[in-house]
Scaffold this motif. Sequence first.
Motif, short mmCIF file in Angstrom:
data_model
loop_
_atom_site.label_atom_id
_atom_site.label_comp_id
_atom_site.label_asym_id
_atom_site.label_seq_id
_atom_site.Cartn_x
_atom_site.Cartn_y
_atom_site.Cartn_z
N THR A 171 -6.55 5.44 2.23
CA THR A 171 -6.79 4.66 1.02
C THR A 171 -5.46 4.27 0.38
O THR A 171 -4.45 4.96 0.57
N PHE A 202 -5.56 3.98 -2.88
CA PHE A 202 -5.87 4.44 -4.23
C PHE A 202 -4.61 5.04 -4.86
O PHE A 202 -3.89 5.77 -4.18
N VAL A 260 -17.33 4.78 3.85
CA VAL A 260 -16.43 4.03 2.96
C VAL A 260 -16.95 4.12 1.53
O VAL A 260 -18.10 3.77 1.24
N GLU A 264 -16.47 2.63 -2.09
CA GLU A 264 -15.87 1.50 -2.80
C GLU A 264 -15.91 1.80 -4.29
O GLU A 264 -16.97 1.89 -4.90
N TYR A 278 -8.74 11.32 -4.50
CA TYR A 278 -8.56 10.31 -3.47
C TYR A 278 -7.11 9.96 -3.27
O TYR A 278 -6.38 9.66 -4.21
N THR A 311 -10.78 1.06 -2.30
CA THR A 311 -11.48 1.38 -1.05
C THR A 311 -10.96 2.69 -0.46
O THR A 311 -9.75 2.84 -0.27
N VAL A 312 -11.88 3.62 -0.21
CA VAL A 312 -11.52 4.90 0.38
C VAL A 312 -12.28 5.01 1.70
O VAL A 312 -13.52 5.01 1.71
N ARG A 313 -11.55 5.06 2.80
CA ARG A 313 -12.19 5.09 4.12
C ARG A 313 -12.03 6.48 4.74
O ARG A 313 -10.91 6.98 4.89
#
Length: 649
Positions: A465, A467, A527, A529, A444, A472-474
């Motif tokens: 993100t 990260f 998304v 989480e 990520y 949170t990775v969208r």
Amino acid sequence: MTGIVERHTSPVAPVVPRGGVFTPLGLDESRLAGGFWGERQELNHDAIIPHALHWLERAGWVGNFDNAASGRPYEHRGMEFADSEIYKIIEAISWDRARTGPGGADLHAELDAALDGLVDRLAAAQDADGYLHTLFGRAWQRPRYSDLSWGHELYCFGHLLQSAVANARAGANAKYLQVATALADHVCVMFGENGLRTVCGHAEIELGLVELYRLTGVRRYLDQAALFIDRRGAGTLPRIEYGSAYAQDDMPVREATVLRGHVVRALYLSAGATDVAVETGDTELLHVLETQWANTVATRVYVTGGMGSHHNDEAFGLDYVLPPDRSYCETCAGVASIMFSWRLLLATGKSRYADLIERTLYNVLAASPARDGRAFFYANTLHQRSVSVPAPVNADGLCLRGASSRREAWFEASCCPTNLARTLASLGALWATKDAEGVQIHQYGGASVDTVLADGRRVSLDVETEFPHAGTVRITIRESPGTPWTLSLRVPEWAEGASVSVNGVAEEAAPGAASVTRPFVAGDTIVLELPIEARFVFPHPRVDAVRGCVAVQRGPVVYALESVDLPHGWSTEATVVDVSKPPMSDRDSVRVHLSSADSPVRDFPYSVSAADVTPHLTASAEVPLTPYHDWANRGPSTMRVWIPAGTAE
Ligand SMILES: [Zn+2]
């Protein structure tokens, strides 16, 4: 082997198996976009690669090729494997070129020119029969293949082959591939069925030969790699002080149950053996390698993902011998571990391999370069007891000790910086893969994926993100065929309680992989989480060296207590962390409740009275920890990852 899919296109990537569960994406299909790793790729382009080019010239290692080409006697500069650093930096430039794509032409003019110059100079030094090494074989030098334990001839060749394949896939210099095939043909003659029945002291040639086979389709390169794998372990190498396990020559690859000996040698060998297993459909060998990986990760890996607890022979210790203050954890071992895990991930599709890659990326590879990209850790200790000081350098300014307590500009044995450079340049390839059903995201960070599935359907998506600073990775679908396909997201092993939502509808996602199958349309958002609050990590009771200690991890990032963050008068050697109060964390910081522990010096550091040696906690404070990968960036300091655990009185 199950799940084998024959492929007819060749991604611009370091590892392109002809079979396996997942198909790698090329650096033109999976690109990083800013963020933690994108910034490091820029640092690699702007600073690390130019810095390496400067030192390769300054140290005289490129000059070795010029001298060899001249035909006149010369004094060889550097270690036996100095040639390989030039090959690795050519590989790094090649991947960096592929990463930046057509729009990066201007960006790359200078590096391309440097690459062409290097190829011209090394090509001029190649012998008529394909042999190419600057330390052996000339009238005034030791004969070829007279020192297989330490000479690193085939090791250097392996790096040349990998590098030439990278260069060919990235589309740059035709001459280099000719040099590589002539060299590989020479190896097949010299070490084939009727040639020298031995191996190199340092595995690496196997990887280069298999990848050259994958590029060219010339079967003898694969056969030669398989021969090298099967020959190792027969005791053909001369005896050395560290024993035959050092070069994995103590038992056949197929009989070993755990990695042992010199760590980088062991991991390169395992990665090469995985390549051979995949290309020959040898499921038995693949199973053996998976077992070796599992046993090694269960008993011989540091919390950072680092490997190697012996300084003397740069080797694995016995099970659970993982002392933090003696952790060697060479940066190259981190690179090599990723190489092995990546090949197993492609072959089997199991997320645990991506989990270890993640841990190693954030806590070994990210730790090596200084913020300015002009100094590097070679060894990566988990406990710096004395204030770090510069290591001694030789007359050329090269650091003499890999285990320096500080990042150093260049080393006498400088394998790590160039290994880091080629890995950073090709990171995009580790981010995502595809199979017949769809796309898998393994790591990520801000990225874009644009690929065509086996049936011709085009899929594009963007990953946004912060990260590892936030969980949170969208993912936004940019292009989708309108028919169902599967987006699979790795849920890391540390991410209990994760969730995945599609267009706002959330579901729990257990560690492993979360898959969504549907006819995605452009604009769909998925998304992930990831719960990313900081947590204590406790060691297995058999890791004697850190019994009674805890570490702190937030997401995949391991934290360290560094002296520059302590209250005045405190020492990293005399602190206790209160484990009754969980670590506190937000986007930018992690803090723990710490006490200063007073343990007066005694006449003898032992007592029959436990009370005599129980520390007295004198003061408590909330103290920030620093990401382990960022330690030693704020001046001389002491540091520890494992902190004695207690409860404030
Ligand atoms: Zn190294």
